[in-house]
Design an enzyme around this catalytic site. Structure first.
Site, PDB file in Angstrom:
ATOM      1  N   LYS A 179       0.902  -1.264  -0.006  1.00 25.54           N
ATOM      2  CA  LYS A 179       0.095   0.154   0.017  1.00 25.54           C
ATOM      3  C   LYS A 179       0.974   1.248  -0.081  1.00 25.54           C
ATOM      4  CE  LYS A 179      -1.799  -0.841   3.898  1.00 25.54           C
ATOM      5  NZ  LYS A 179      -1.399  -2.251   4.445  1.00 25.54           N
ATOM      6  N   ARG A 203      -9.886   0.962   8.794  1.00 29.09           N
ATOM      7  CA  ARG A 203      -9.404  -0.398   9.023  1.00 29.09           C
ATOM      8  C   ARG A 203     -10.589  -1.211   9.586  1.00 29.09           C
ATOM      9  NH1 ARG A 203      -3.556   0.601   8.759  1.00 29.09           N
ATOM     10  NH2 ARG A 203      -2.553  -1.468   9.363  1.00 29.09           N
ATOM     11  N   ARG A 208      11.208  -5.690   5.186  1.00 28.59           N
ATOM     12  CA  ARG A 208      10.836  -4.204   4.888  1.00 28.59           C
ATOM     13  C   ARG A 208      12.147  -3.243   5.659  1.00 28.59           C
ATOM     14  NH1 ARG A 208       4.814  -2.154   5.290  1.00 28.59           N
ATOM     15  NH2 ARG A 208       5.115  -3.408   7.247  1.00 28.59           N
ATOM     16  N   ARG A 234      10.840  -1.387  10.832  1.00 28.99           N
ATOM     17  CA  ARG A 234      10.039  -0.896  11.750  1.00 28.99           C
ATOM     18  C   ARG A 234      10.038  -2.024  13.206  1.00 28.99           C
ATOM     19  NH1 ARG A 234       4.831  -0.272   8.189  1.00 28.99           N
ATOM     20  NH2 ARG A 234       3.781  -1.403  10.139  1.00 28.99           N
ATOM     21  N   ARG A 290      -1.105  -8.759  13.372  1.00 24.31           N
ATOM     22  CA  ARG A 290      -1.551  -8.011  12.299  1.00 24.31           C
ATOM     23  C   ARG A 290      -2.480  -8.518  11.317  1.00 24.31           C
ATOM     24  NH1 ARG A 290       4.210  -5.630  11.395  1.00 24.31           N
ATOM     25  NH2 ARG A 290       3.044  -4.401   9.677  1.00 24.31           N
TER      26      ARG A 290
END
Ligand code: ADP
Ligand code: ADP
Ligand code: ZN
Length: 216
Positions: free
Chosen positions: A13, A88, A127, A160, A172
Site C-alpha cells: 500500500k 481499518r 521491509r 519497523r 496484524r
C-alpha cells in the site's frame, strides 16, 4: 480524485501510495506514518498509539478518527487525497462517510491490493524504511543502492519494530482478516472497489492501478 488504498499489512500500500500521490499530485495520507511520527517525537498521540502498534493491534477508533477528521480539512486535500491505512474497520468506514459528507466530498475509488499471507510475512520481515523521507525498501525485493542508506535522502534506513516480532506480525494479519477484510464487501456494494494483484512487480502493480484510475 479521492482514493483509498487497502490491503493486508505488507501488501504494498505505502509503496503504491507514493507512486500514485506523485503521479496525480495529491497528498499521501498514511495513519501508520502519522502514528510512527508521533511515537518518534514522543507526543501525547505517540504515547497513546505505541503499545497498540507494538502489539499489532488497532489504535482505538476515537483517536484515529479524530486524527483523520482533522487531516482531511487541510487545504492540500482540496484537489483530492490518497488515504493509506484508514479505514481499518466498519466503525472507521462509517466515520469516514460522515467526515466526507460534511466536507461535501465523495470517494472515487477504493483500491484493494491482494497478496497471499506467506508472501506478506516475507515482505514485512524484509521491509526497511527511511525515517526521514518515508521511502520504503526491501532487503531482497527493493534494495537501496547502498546497503542501509536511503537512495533519495541519504538517511540510515530502519526496520519497523512491529515487523520484527513474529507474534506482532501474526497479530496484524489476524486483525486484518477479522476487522479490515469485511470492508472489501462494504465498498464492493458501493461499486467503488478495484482489485489489484499485488504479487506482480512494483511497476506492474502501479501500471494496473493507473489503468483503472485513468488520466483523471
Ligand atoms: P504496506 O504499506 O501495505 O504495509 P509496503 O508498501 O510497505 O506495504 O511494502 C511492504 C514491503 O514489500 C516493503 O519492503 C516493500 O519494499 C515491498 N514491496 C512492495 N511492493 C512490492 C512488490 N510489488 N513486489 C515485491 N516487494 C514489494
Ligand atoms: P501496515 O504496513 O501493517 O499495513 P500501517 O503502517 O498502516 O501498517 O499501520 C501500523 C500500525 O499502526 C497498525 O498495526 C496499527 O497499530 C496502527 N494503525 C494504523 N492505521 C490505523 C487505523 N486506521 N486504525 C487503528 N490503528 C491503526
Ligand atoms: Zn530517505
Amino acid at each position: 480524485m479521492n482514493i483509498l488504498i487497502m490491503g493486508p499489512p505488507g501488501a504494498g500500500k505505502g509503496t503504491q501510495a507514493e507512486l500514485i500521490a506523485a503521479a496525480y499530485g495529491i497528498p499521501h495520507i498514511s495513519t501508520g506514518d502519522m502514528f510512527r511520527e508521533a511515537v518518534a517525537k514522543g507526543t501525547e498521540l505517540g504515547k497513546k498509539a505505541q503499545e497498540y502498534m507494538n502489539a499489532g493491534m488497532l489504535v482505538p477508533d476515537e483517536v484515529t478518527i479524530g486524527l483523520i477528521a482533522e487531516r482531511l480539512t487541510r487545504s492540500d486535500c482540496e484537489r483530492g487525497f490518497l488515504m493509506d491505512g484508514f479505514p481499518r474497520n466498519i466503525k472507521q468506514a462509517e466515520a469516514l462517510n460522515n467526515i466526507l459528507s460534511d466536507l461535501h466530498k465523495e470517494l472515487d475509488f477504493v483500491i484493494n491490493i491482494y497478496v497471499p499471507n506467506e508472501i506478506l510475512v516475507d515482505r514485512m520481515t524484509g521491509r526497511l524504511t527511511c525515517p526521514e523521507c518515508k521511502t520504503v525498501y526491501h532487503r531482497t525485493f527493493q534494495p537501496p543502492r547502498q546497503e542501509g542508506i536511503c537512495d533519495k535522502c541519504g538517511a540510515s534506513l530502519q526496520q519497523r519494530s512491529d515487523d520484527t516480532a513474529v507474534e506482532t506480525v501474526r497479530n496484524r494479519l489476524e486483525v486484518y482478516e477479522k476487522e479490515t477484510n469485511p470492508l472489501l464487501d462494504y465498498y464492493q456494494k458501493r461499486n467503488l472497489l478495484v482489485n489489484i494483484d499485488g504479487q506482480q512487480s512494483r511497476e506492474q502493480v502501479f501500471a494496473s492501478i493507473k489503468a483503472h484510475l485513468g488520466r483523471a
